[in-house]
Design a protein around this motif. Sequence first.
Motif, PDB file in Angstrom:
ATOM      1  N   GLU A  36      -8.173  -2.379  28.554  1.00  0.00           N
ATOM      2  CA  GLU A  36      -8.564  -2.395  27.310  1.00  0.00           C
ATOM      3  C   GLU A  36      -7.185  -1.944  26.738  1.00  0.00           C
ATOM      4  OE1 GLU A  36     -13.445  -1.831  27.386  1.00  0.00           O
ATOM      5  OE2 GLU A  36     -12.262  -0.374  26.325  1.00  0.00           O
ATOM      6  N   ARG A  37      -7.242  -2.335  24.982  1.00  0.00           N
ATOM      7  CA  ARG A  37      -6.074  -2.063  24.369  1.00  0.00           C
ATOM      8  C   ARG A  37      -6.325  -0.366  24.189  1.00  0.00           C
ATOM      9  NH1 ARG A  37      -6.002  -5.282  18.803  1.00  0.00           N
ATOM     10  NH2 ARG A  37      -7.786  -3.939  18.515  1.00  0.00           N
ATOM     11  N   GLU A  38      -5.234   0.227  24.059  1.00  0.00           N
ATOM     12  CA  GLU A  38      -5.317   1.906  23.714  1.00  0.00           C
ATOM     13  C   GLU A  38      -4.377   2.366  22.619  1.00  0.00           C
ATOM     14  OE1 GLU A  38      -4.723   3.821  27.439  1.00  0.00           O
ATOM     15  OE2 GLU A  38      -2.610   2.911  27.676  1.00  0.00           O
ATOM     16  N   VAL A  39      -4.730   3.468  21.879  1.00  0.00           N
ATOM     17  CA  VAL A  39      -3.722   3.551  20.911  1.00  0.00           C
ATOM     18  C   VAL A  39      -2.797   4.246  21.662  1.00  0.00           C
ATOM     19  CG1 VAL A  39      -5.110   5.782  20.667  1.00  0.00           C
ATOM     20  CG2 VAL A  39      -3.556   5.023  18.617  1.00  0.00           C
ATOM     21  N   VAL A  40      -1.345   4.312  21.032  1.00  0.00           N
ATOM     22  CA  VAL A  40      -0.126   5.142  21.620  1.00  0.00           C
ATOM     23  C   VAL A  40       0.238   6.207  20.662  1.00  0.00           C
ATOM     24  CG1 VAL A  40       2.228   5.003  22.236  1.00  0.00           C
ATOM     25  CG2 VAL A  40       0.488   3.166  22.983  1.00  0.00           C
ATOM     26  N   ALA A  41       0.207   5.808  19.458  1.00  0.00           N
ATOM     27  CA  ALA A  41       0.765   6.697  18.545  1.00  0.00           C
ATOM     28  C   ALA A  41       0.365   6.215  17.177  1.00  0.00           C
ATOM     29  CB  ALA A  41       2.148   7.178  18.511  1.00  0.00           C
ATOM     30  N   THR A  42       0.082   7.107  15.964  1.00  0.00           N
ATOM     31  CA  THR A  42      -0.021   6.755  14.638  1.00  0.00           C
ATOM     32  C   THR A  42       0.573   7.696  13.686  1.00  0.00           C
ATOM     33  OG1 THR A  42      -2.000   8.003  14.355  1.00  0.00           O
ATOM     34  CG2 THR A  42      -2.501   5.769  15.167  1.00  0.00           C
TER      35      THR A  42
ATOM     36  N   TYR B 245       0.879  -1.129  -0.008  1.00  0.00           N
ATOM     37  CA  TYR B 245      -0.068   0.154   0.041  1.00  0.00           C
ATOM     38  C   TYR B 245       0.797   1.311  -0.012  1.00  0.00           C
ATOM     39  CZ  TYR B 245      -3.384  -3.355   1.554  1.00  0.00           C
ATOM     40  OH  TYR B 245      -4.108  -4.573   1.721  1.00  0.00           O
ATOM     41  N   SER B 246       0.322   2.180  -0.914  1.00  0.00           N
ATOM     42  CA  SER B 246       1.117   3.576  -0.531  1.00  0.00           C
ATOM     43  C   SER B 246       0.499   4.505  -0.127  1.00  0.00           C
ATOM     44  CB  SER B 246       1.201   3.907  -2.249  1.00  0.00           C
ATOM     45  OG  SER B 246       0.006   4.120  -2.690  1.00  0.00           O
ATOM     46  N   TRP B 247      -0.803   4.612   0.406  1.00  0.00           N
ATOM     47  CA  TRP B 247      -1.609   5.386   1.221  1.00  0.00           C
ATOM     48  C   TRP B 247      -2.299   4.776   2.295  1.00  0.00           C
ATOM     49  CZ3 TRP B 247      -1.409  10.395   0.074  1.00  0.00           C
ATOM     50  CH2 TRP B 247      -2.387  11.470   0.855  1.00  0.00           C
ATOM     51  N   TYR B 248      -1.460   4.824   3.360  1.00  0.00           N
ATOM     52  CA  TYR B 248      -1.907   4.006   4.617  1.00  0.00           C
ATOM     53  C   TYR B 248      -1.524   4.564   6.162  1.00  0.00           C
ATOM     54  CZ  TYR B 248       3.441   3.589   4.569  1.00  0.00           C
ATOM     55  OH  TYR B 248       4.790   3.830   4.626  1.00  0.00           O
ATOM     56  N   CYS B 249      -2.067   3.832   7.034  1.00  0.00           N
ATOM     57  CA  CYS B 249      -1.647   4.503   8.281  1.00  0.00           C
ATOM     58  C   CYS B 249      -0.842   3.226   9.023  1.00  0.00           C
ATOM     59  CB  CYS B 249      -2.940   4.612   9.216  1.00  0.00           C
ATOM     60  SG  CYS B 249      -3.863   6.026   8.643  1.00  0.00           S
ATOM     61  N   MET B 250      -0.016   3.599  10.023  1.00  0.00           N
ATOM     62  CA  MET B 250       0.723   2.505  10.767  1.00  0.00           C
ATOM     63  C   MET B 250       0.479   3.241  12.200  1.00  0.00           C
ATOM     64  SD  MET B 250       3.856   1.244   8.528  1.00  0.00           S
ATOM     65  CE  MET B 250       3.730  -0.431   9.347  1.00  0.00           C
ATOM     66  N   GLY B 251       0.841   2.204  13.268  1.00  0.00           N
ATOM     67  CA  GLY B 251       0.665   2.794  14.553  1.00  0.00           C
ATOM     68  C   GLY B 251       1.173   1.851  15.488  1.00  0.00           C
ATOM     69  N   TRP B 252       1.134   2.258  16.820  1.00  0.00           N
ATOM     70  CA  TRP B 252       1.302   1.437  17.913  1.00  0.00           C
ATOM     71  C   TRP B 252       0.099   1.499  18.919  1.00  0.00           C
ATOM     72  CZ3 TRP B 252       5.572  -1.469  18.164  1.00  0.00           C
ATOM     73  CH2 TRP B 252       6.628  -1.220  17.308  1.00  0.00           C
ATOM     74  N   PHE B 253      -0.074   0.330  19.503  1.00  0.00           N
ATOM     75  CA  PHE B 253      -1.078   0.180  20.366  1.00  0.00           C
ATOM     76  C   PHE B 253      -0.614  -0.683  21.694  1.00  0.00           C
ATOM     77  CE2 PHE B 253      -4.854   1.512  17.955  1.00  0.00           C
ATOM     78  CZ  PHE B 253      -4.421   1.559  16.838  1.00  0.00           C
TER      79      PHE B 253
END
Length: 125
Positions: free
Chosen positions: A44-50, A29-37
């Motif tokens: 519960e799982r929580e987002v850390v950074a994207t 993919y060339s248009w995407y998101c990546m992140g750390w949870f």
Amino acid sequence: QVQLVESGGGSVQAGGSLGLSCAASGWTYSWYCMGWFRQAPGKEREVVATIHSVGRTSFADFVKGRFTISQDNTKNTLYLQMNSLKPEDTAIYYCAAGPRNYPLYTCPQEVFTYWGQGTQVTVST
């Protein structure tokens, strides 16, 4: 087939630093998101950074000023640099990624469809 493999977790004393890496294979993919949870025991799982493929980043309030997210597109690798770690940062940290519809550049949680196996981060007092 997309695979995400995290590395770099471990144990550190409060105030210390750790760096996490996430290697993505099969990524086209060339248009995407990546992140750390992260997910701590009993929570519960929580987002850390994207981070979006255009470089736009977002951080949870509890890590602002302490954590940095970055990516190396040539290596398909995502990084999380964690400084000034606190005992409450103890958790399993997961790398996640997902394609994003062009031209959207935000990274809501529902975008993340690929997940790594997680790596443990333990911060002691």
